[in-house]
Every structure is written in structure tokens, then in C-alpha cells.
Design a protein around this motif. Structure first.
Motif, PDB file in Angstrom:
ATOM      1  N   GLU A   1       0.821  -1.209   0.000  1.00 50.02           N
ATOM      2  CA  GLU A   1       0.000   0.000   0.000  1.00 50.02           C
ATOM      3  C   GLU A   1       0.857   1.263   0.000  1.00 50.02           C
ATOM      4  O   GLU A   1       0.503   2.264  -0.625  1.00 50.02           O
ATOM      5  CB  GLU A   1      -0.968  -0.052   1.183  1.00 50.02           C
ATOM      6  CG  GLU A   1      -2.080  -1.056   0.887  1.00 50.02           C
ATOM      7  CD  GLU A   1      -2.869  -1.504   2.099  1.00 50.02           C
ATOM      8  OE1 GLU A   1      -2.581  -1.029   3.210  1.00 50.02           O
ATOM      9  OE2 GLU A   1      -3.777  -2.329   1.915  1.00 50.02           O
TER      10      GLU A   1
ATOM     11  N   GLY B   1      -6.132   0.837   2.994  1.00 50.75           N
ATOM     12  CA  GLY B   1      -5.645   0.391   1.703  1.00 50.75           C
ATOM     13  C   GLY B   1      -6.273  -0.919   1.249  1.00 50.75           C
ATOM     14  O   GLY B   1      -6.828  -1.671   2.055  1.00 50.75           O
ATOM     15  N   PRO B   2      -6.177  -1.234  -0.057  1.00 46.69           N
ATOM     16  CA  PRO B   2      -6.872  -2.395  -0.622  1.00 46.69           C
ATOM     17  C   PRO B   2      -6.409  -3.742  -0.087  1.00 46.69           C
ATOM     18  O   PRO B   2      -7.208  -4.658   0.070  1.00 46.69           O
ATOM     19  CB  PRO B   2      -6.591  -2.275  -2.125  1.00 46.69           C
ATOM     20  CG  PRO B   2      -5.350  -1.440  -2.220  1.00 46.69           C
ATOM     21  CD  PRO B   2      -5.439  -0.474  -1.077  1.00 46.69           C
TER      22      PRO B   2
ATOM     23  N   ARG C   1     -13.681   0.480   1.513  1.00 47.68           N
ATOM     24  CA  ARG C   1     -13.049   0.361   0.209  1.00 47.68           C
ATOM     25  C   ARG C   1     -13.491   1.476  -0.722  1.00 47.68           C
ATOM     26  O   ARG C   1     -12.674   2.110  -1.394  1.00 47.68           O
ATOM     27  CB  ARG C   1     -13.389  -0.995  -0.415  1.00 47.68           C
ATOM     28  CG  ARG C   1     -12.665  -1.263  -1.719  1.00 47.68           C
ATOM     29  CD  ARG C   1     -13.116  -2.556  -2.364  1.00 47.68           C
ATOM     30  NE  ARG C   1     -13.870  -2.313  -3.583  1.00 47.68           N
ATOM     31  CZ  ARG C   1     -13.911  -3.142  -4.607  1.00 47.68           C
ATOM     32  NH1 ARG C   1     -13.273  -4.281  -4.568  1.00 47.68           N
ATOM     33  NH2 ARG C   1     -14.611  -2.868  -5.673  1.00 47.68           N
TER      34      ARG C   1
ATOM     35  N   SER D   1     -12.072   5.035   0.319  1.00 47.45           N
ATOM     36  CA  SER D   1     -10.626   5.227   0.385  1.00 47.45           C
ATOM     37  C   SER D   1     -10.089   5.640  -0.979  1.00 47.45           C
ATOM     38  O   SER D   1     -10.246   4.915  -1.957  1.00 47.45           O
ATOM     39  CB  SER D   1      -9.952   3.927   0.838  1.00 47.45           C
ATOM     40  OG  SER D   1      -8.563   3.991   0.605  1.00 47.45           O
TER      41      SER D   1
ATOM     42  N   SER E   1      -7.551   3.046  -2.231  1.00 44.36           N
ATOM     43  CA  SER E   1      -8.164   1.818  -2.730  1.00 44.36           C
ATOM     44  C   SER E   1      -8.832   2.025  -4.078  1.00 44.36           C
ATOM     45  O   SER E   1      -8.639   1.246  -5.010  1.00 44.36           O
ATOM     46  CB  SER E   1      -9.186   1.282  -1.718  1.00 44.36           C
ATOM     47  OG  SER E   1      -8.537   0.734  -0.599  1.00 44.36           O
TER      48      SER E   1
END
Length: 234
Positions: free
Chosen positions: A56, A94-95, A173, A176, A179
Motif C-alpha cells: 500500500e 488500503g486495498p 473500500r 478510500s 483503494s
């Protein structure tokens, strides 16, 4: 590989702290523009953080032009820039961290759903699968059907805490900046939700097979993580 003077990171938003520390290594010529970064594993070990956190941080650095990912070669430093104000203001998760917690929550939710899902909910899932197939034909696919598929399963677990957590994870998600920007980038690289993996989840649920459902969801989210990580090895 050179030994870098890195500090162990301790903070709620680890990826941004890691990104800023790596950016400063370029700013101070510890890593010079054009020089390759150490591996993801080496950075994680030296920083005392997880590999998802390092990924990330790299996403944040790539988005602000601090690093360059070269196909089949690695990640290289570029001329140092300050971190984007927009990224600094992004309080989102983050993803890769989101995918990690989804593996923990949704695999078990899927097992519960296999025992409790209604016929009406199975019909809804089947319709959502059809919508996913239609979405994938469009360049601007939004993945709304994908989200709906996972939320129906959470609802089918008949556990309101699970349902709330899964909805909240999708909200994290979608809100963000890190993301959403990264997911948009990997979609352009041809990485999309797997229809066959979602079909396997549906089949296990329709068969009322809890263990098969658990494993199908686990495989799906592990695969999603691996496919997203291919961005760094493209």
C-alpha cells in the motif's frame, strides 16, 4: 543488497508512514533516482510491518510519481516529490488490508450462509451473477454487482453483526482514495472480479455445503489478493 537505515513503524495509518519514510530515502540520496528498491519482503522485515502495508505504501508512492514499476524488472526510485496533499488527507484503509480482513470474515460468513440461505436469496445471487457478467462487458464496469453479491451472502448468514461488518468493509473500500485509485488502475490492466470464482461460491451455497462454501470464498479472496499483487510484478 544495501542495509537501509529504516525505523520500525508504529502508527494507525501505517502505509502512509511507510511511504513517507521511503520517500525520504530518495530525498536524502540513500536510494538514488533510477536505483531499484529492495524487495517487498526485505522492506517488510526492516520496517517491522506486513507485506500488505508495504504494497500500500508503494501504491501511494506510485500514484504521486515517486517510484516507477518497470515490467519484469522491479520498482525503481524517481526524482523525489512531496506526497500528494490529497493522499495525506485520505483517512481510508488500503486495498490489501481490506482484502486480508475480508478473507477472515467472509469465508466464515459464507459457511454460515450455506446452512441458512433462503431460496429467495439464492435467486437474488443468481441474478447478481448475471449482472456481473453484463458489467464485465463494459469498460466502465463499477463492480456494484460484485458488492451486491457479497452483501447478499452476508445477509444470508442471518447474523446482523456479520452483515454490518461486511457492508462497512465495502464502505471503507469505496471511500478510500488509495483503494479506489488502485482498483481503477488494475482494472485497466485487465484484472476484474472472477465470474467463475463467484459461480463456485454460488454452487456451494446452492448445495448447502458449508465447507465447500467456506473454501470457495477463501479461494476467491486469496485469488483477488494475488491478482492485485501482480501489479507490482507486471
Amino acid at each position: 543488497m544495501k542495509s537501509l537505515q529504516l525505523e520500525v513503524v508504529k502508527n494507525d495509518r501505517l502505509y502512509m508512514k511507510v511511504a513517507e519514510q521511503l520517500r525520504k530515502l530518495i530525498e536524502t540520496d540513500v536510494i538514488k533516482p533510477g536505483e531499484r528498491f529492495p524487495s517487498e519482503r526485505e522492506l517488510a522485515d526492516q520496517l517491522g510491518v506486513s507485506r500488505p502495508t508495504v504494497r500500500e505504501a508503494m501504491i501511494a508512492l506510485e500514484m504521486t510519481g515517486v517510484i516507477e514499476i518497470r515490467s519484469g524488472s522491479g520498482i525503481y526510485a524517481r526524482k523525489v516529490k512531496s506526497m500528494s496533499t490529497l493522499l495525506k488527507d485520505d483517512s481510508g484503509i488500503g486495498p490489501f488490508e481490506i482484502l486480508e480482513i475480508r478473507q477472515i470474515i467472509e469465508a466464515e460468513a459464507c459457511a454460515l450462509a450455506a446452512e441458512r440461505i433462503s431460496e429467495e436469496e439464492l435467486v437474488q445471487l443468481k441474478q447478481t451473477l448475471r449482472e456481473m457478467k453484463e458489467e464485465e462487458k463494459r469498460e466502465d464496469s463499477s463492480e456494484k454487482a460484485d458488492q451486491r453479491f457479497h452483501e447478499i451472502i452476508a445477509q444470508s448468514s442471518q447474523n446482523s453483526a456479520i452483515e454490518s461488518v461486511v457492508s462497512w468493509l465495502w464502505k471503507l473500500r469505496n471511500e478510500s482514495m488509495l483503494s479506489t485509485a488502485f482498483l481503477a488502475r488494475i482494472r485497466k490492466e485487465g484484472i476484474h472480479p472472477s465470474i467463475s470464482e463467484h459461480q463456485a461460491i454460488y454452487d456451494a451455497l446452492a448445495a448447502r455445503d458449508a465447507e465447500a462454501a467456506r473454501q470457495a470464498m477463501k479461494r476467491h479472496l486469496e485469488s483477488a489478493t494475488e491478482n492485485a499483487a501482480k501489479h507490482f510484478n507486471k
